[in-house]
Design a protein around this motif. Structure first.
Motif, mmCIF file in Angstrom:
data_model
loop_
_atom_site.group_PDB
_atom_site.id
_atom_site.type_symbol
_atom_site.label_atom_id
_atom_site.label_comp_id
_atom_site.label_asym_id
_atom_site.label_seq_id
_atom_site.Cartn_x
_atom_site.Cartn_y
_atom_site.Cartn_z
ATOM 1 N N TYR A 183 0.829 -1.201 0.000
ATOM 2 C CA TYR A 183 0.000 0.000 0.000
ATOM 3 C C TYR A 183 0.871 1.262 0.000
ATOM 4 O O TYR A 183 2.081 1.191 -0.196
ATOM 5 N N LEU A 184 0.279 2.420 0.200
ATOM 6 C CA LEU A 184 0.952 3.671 -0.134
ATOM 7 C C LEU A 184 2.317 3.840 0.539
ATOM 8 O O LEU A 184 3.287 4.226 -0.126
ATOM 9 N N ILE A 185 2.393 3.562 1.825
ATOM 10 C CA ILE A 185 3.681 3.759 2.501
ATOM 11 C C ILE A 185 4.754 2.877 1.884
ATOM 12 O O ILE A 185 5.880 3.323 1.644
ATOM 13 N N GLU A 186 4.410 1.617 1.592
ATOM 14 C CA GLU A 186 5.405 0.735 0.972
ATOM 15 C C GLU A 186 5.697 1.148 -0.466
ATOM 16 O O GLU A 186 6.810 0.928 -0.966
ATOM 17 N N GLN A 187 4.743 1.752 -1.139
ATOM 18 C CA GLN A 187 4.998 2.240 -2.496
ATOM 19 C C GLN A 187 6.092 3.305 -2.487
ATOM 20 O O GLN A 187 6.898 3.387 -3.417
ATOM 21 N N PHE A 188 6.137 4.120 -1.434
ATOM 22 C CA PHE A 188 7.222 5.087 -1.297
ATOM 23 C C PHE A 188 8.542 4.406 -0.967
ATOM 24 O O PHE A 188 9.604 4.830 -1.438
ATOM 25 N N LEU A 189 8.500 3.333 -0.174
ATOM 26 C CA LEU A 189 9.728 2.652 0.226
ATOM 27 C C LEU A 189 10.410 1.941 -0.935
ATOM 28 O O LEU A 189 11.629 1.799 -0.952
ATOM 29 N N HIS A 190 9.631 1.511 -1.915
ATOM 30 C CA HIS A 190 10.125 0.582 -2.937
ATOM 31 C C HIS A 190 10.768 1.334 -4.111
ATOM 32 O O HIS A 190 10.104 2.100 -4.805
ATOM 33 N N PRO A 191 12.042 1.091 -4.392
ATOM 34 C CA PRO A 191 12.733 1.857 -5.439
ATOM 35 C C PRO A 191 12.244 1.575 -6.853
ATOM 36 O O PRO A 191 12.505 2.383 -7.760
ATOM 37 N N GLN A 192 11.553 0.450 -7.057
ATOM 38 C CA GLN A 192 11.037 0.168 -8.399
ATOM 39 C C GLN A 192 9.637 0.749 -8.613
ATOM 40 O O GLN A 192 9.132 0.759 -9.735
ATOM 41 N N ILE A 193 9.011 1.209 -7.525
ATOM 42 C CA ILE A 193 7.711 1.876 -7.622
ATOM 43 C C ILE A 193 7.896 3.380 -7.467
ATOM 44 O O ILE A 193 7.245 4.174 -8.137
ATOM 45 N N ASN A 194 8.792 3.756 -6.587
ATOM 46 C CA ASN A 194 9.070 5.161 -6.310
ATOM 47 C C ASN A 194 10.208 5.634 -7.218
ATOM 48 O O ASN A 194 11.380 5.339 -6.975
ATOM 49 N N ASN A 195 9.844 6.366 -8.265
ATOM 50 C CA ASN A 195 10.853 6.916 -9.181
ATOM 51 C C ASN A 195 10.962 8.435 -9.037
ATOM 52 O O ASN A 195 11.383 9.134 -9.956
ATOM 53 N N ILE A 204 17.704 5.609 0.352
ATOM 54 C CA ILE A 204 16.891 4.927 1.365
ATOM 55 C C ILE A 204 16.277 5.943 2.321
ATOM 56 O O ILE A 204 15.086 5.858 2.662
ATOM 57 N N ALA A 205 17.051 6.921 2.739
ATOM 58 C CA ALA A 205 16.533 7.934 3.658
ATOM 59 C C ALA A 205 15.387 8.723 3.024
ATOM 60 O O ALA A 205 14.370 8.998 3.678
ATOM 61 N N ASN A 206 15.520 9.049 1.744
ATOM 62 C CA ASN A 206 14.457 9.797 1.076
ATOM 63 C C ASN A 206 13.209 8.954 0.876
ATOM 64 O O ASN A 206 12.085 9.426 1.073
ATOM 65 N N ARG A 207 13.393 7.710 0.489
ATOM 66 C CA ARG A 207 12.226 6.837 0.284
ATOM 67 C C ARG A 207 11.529 6.504 1.597
ATOM 68 O O ARG A 207 10.339 6.178 1.610
ATOM 69 N N SER A 208 12.253 6.589 2.690
ATOM 70 C CA SER A 208 11.683 6.328 4.018
ATOM 71 C C SER A 208 11.057 7.576 4.634
ATOM 72 O O SER A 208 10.383 7.495 5.665
ATOM 73 N N ARG A 209 11.295 8.714 4.004
ATOM 74 C CA ARG A 209 10.883 9.991 4.593
ATOM 75 C C ARG A 209 9.366 10.060 4.816
ATOM 76 O O ARG A 209 8.896 10.522 5.875
ATOM 77 N N PHE A 210 8.575 9.619 3.853
ATOM 78 C CA PHE A 210 7.114 9.685 3.974
ATOM 79 C C PHE A 210 6.650 8.881 5.185
ATOM 80 O O PHE A 210 5.856 9.354 6.006
ATOM 81 N N LEU A 211 7.135 7.661 5.318
ATOM 82 C CA LEU A 211 6.773 6.816 6.468
ATOM 83 C C LEU A 211 7.123 7.528 7.777
ATOM 84 O O LEU A 211 6.291 7.627 8.692
ATOM 85 N N LEU A 212 8.346 8.005 7.880
ATOM 86 C CA LEU A 212 8.800 8.588 9.140
ATOM 87 C C LEU A 212 8.100 9.916 9.428
ATOM 88 O O LEU A 212 7.819 10.228 10.590
ATOM 89 N N GLU A 213 7.790 10.682 8.391
ATOM 90 C CA GLU A 213 7.044 11.919 8.621
ATOM 91 C C GLU A 213 5.627 11.620 9.104
ATOM 92 O O GLU A 213 5.098 12.322 9.973
ATOM 93 N N ALA A 214 5.009 10.565 8.549
ATOM 94 C CA ALA A 214 3.672 10.186 9.002
ATOM 95 C C ALA A 214 3.703 9.715 10.454
ATOM 96 O O ALA A 214 2.808 10.018 11.252
ATOM 97 N N ILE A 215 4.736 8.955 10.803
ATOM 98 C CA ILE A 215 4.919 8.525 12.191
ATOM 99 C C ILE A 215 5.125 9.744 13.089
ATOM 100 O O ILE A 215 4.479 9.883 14.151
ATOM 101 N N ASP A 216 6.024 10.634 12.688
ATOM 102 C CA ASP A 216 6.357 11.792 13.521
ATOM 103 C C ASP A 216 5.155 12.720 13.707
ATOM 104 O O ASP A 216 4.938 13.253 14.799
ATOM 105 N N ALA A 217 4.393 12.919 12.644
ATOM 106 C CA ALA A 217 3.213 13.782 12.752
ATOM 107 C C ALA A 217 2.159 13.162 13.667
ATOM 108 O O ALA A 217 1.491 13.863 14.438
ATOM 109 N N SER A 218 2.022 11.847 13.597
ATOM 110 C CA SER A 218 1.076 11.154 14.483
ATOM 111 C C SER A 218 1.552 11.233 15.938
ATOM 112 O O SER A 218 0.757 11.463 16.853
#
Length: 367
Positions: A183-195, A204-218
């Motif tokens: 789903y969406l968070i993993e779509q950001f993590l995956h280098p073949q989906i996230n171009n 890796i840090a950039n692709r993980s940014r969405f996940l960690l920002e969502a965690i941090d905001a929560s």
């Protein structure tokens, strides 16, 4: 250390180590939980922790018809029925916050717009539960998504945080962000989906940014002790092929999430869903990198759960489909009672049949 003994951590106190894993049941035609949903969850309060079905964080987050949400006041009020029923039985309950991203169809979207994702790469061989060309409910091929703009990514981050706030107002003990199953968070993590070429793509840090920002905001809204996440390292559901930096990506996440001191991290082994299994030894490697409470779901039984807990690989064991047909699953496992077999034709949609009418063991034994 037994599956049936209480669990205590800095953030969680549970009456046992049995977790009811999140399972989509699609029994909310208007997206608002109701008394039937409250009964379903109340019947399963023999678990120490219940994690609800995936719950939409916005009107554009869904890829399945008839799922609940947490972005309107009516939905918050509906969920109060559920949380009160569960708490009366002494069980904790988290809700799973869900954005499916590209695993959706235009009929799931307001006004028939395209779903959104990290990119415009379609999950061409995956299916959503929507309306076909004849207006009939059916599995339909996922529509080609539109890539979120950088500003829109930040809006979705806030959607997660707002839903987390709503969850606390609704009486939940916490939230689990759905970072698994393609789903969406993993779509950001995956280098073949996230171009992407912005701050959310590339390294890796950039692709993980969405996940960690969502965690941090929560966390900013409700506190780290009430925030958790589900991940599927080595998963493949919804067209997530393995990639060279896979272990490095999840090692980075393990370390970053450890710093945040969240309530728990929930790993799913997708072998039970017909996808890849976790490789031998991976859980032990991950355990060394992540210092918080760990749940494992997927192919678990009493013996495996007790062994993994005793070996220190996990803290809590998650059970999915077995809880559908066995509302008293914890007692059945503890007493080695036989399990009911679920009718998979009744998993999604419908009403009480196949939802709240599975018998407990005592009822079965007297019949």
């Amino acid at each position: 250390m037994s599956l049936f003994e209480p669990f205590h951590s800095k953030h969680l106190t549970l009456k046992n180590k049995v977790v009811m894993a999140p399972m989509t049941r699609a029994r909310n035609p208007n997206g608002i939980p109701n008394e039937m949903n409250a009964l379903y969850y109340q019947q399963r309060t023999n678990a120490g922790l219940i994690i609800t079905e995936g719950t939409s964080i916005s009107a554009t987050a869904a890829g399945v018809l008839h799922i609940p949400g947490l972005f309107t006041q009516e939905q918050v009020e509906g969920w109060k029925l559920v949380t009160q029923a569960v708490h009366e039985a002494g069980t904790k309950i988290f809700t799973q916050l869900w954005h499916v991203g590209r695993v959706s169809h235009t009929s799931n979207q307001p006004g028939g717009i395209a779903p959104v994702s990290a990119s415009n790469i379609a999950a061409a061989h995956s299916f959503a539960w929507g309306y076909d060309e004849n207006g009939k409910e059916s599995f339909v091929p996922c529509s080609t998504p539109r890539a979120l703009t950088t500003a829109e990514v930040k809006t979705v981050v806030q959607d997660f945080a707002n839903a987390a706030t709503n969850a606390i107002f609704a009486g939940f003990d916490g939230v689990e962000l759905h970072g698994a199953n393609g789903y969406l968070i993993e779509q950001f993590l995956h280098p073949q989906i996230n171009n992407r070429t912005d701050e959310y793509g590339g390294s890796i840090a950039n692709r993980s940014r969405f996940l960690l920002e969502a965690i941090d905001a929560s966390i900013a809204n409700i506190g780290a002790d009430k925030v958790a996440i589900r991940l599927t390292p080595y998963g493949g559901l919804h067209e997530m092929p393995h990639y060279e930096e896979l272990e490095a990506t999840y090692s980075y996440l393990a370390k970053e999430l450890s710093k945040r001191n969240i309530a728990y991290l929930h790993i799913m082994d997708q072998k039970s869903r017909g996808s890849y299994a976790l490789p031998d030894g991976y859980l032990a490697r991950f355990r060394k990198q992540y210092n918080g409470a760990l749940i494992l779901t997927g192919g678990m039984d009493k013996e495996k759960s007790n062994q993994f807990i005793a070996d220190g690989l996990i803290d809590l064991a998650g059970f999915g489909e077995a809880f559908i047909a066995n509302p008293d699953l914890t007692a059945r496992l503890k007493n080695n009672w036989p399990l009911n077999e679920p009718d998979r034709n009744l998993h999604y949609g419908g009403a009480a049949h196949g939802y709240t009418d599975y018998p407990v063991y005592e009822t079965t034994a007297k019949a």
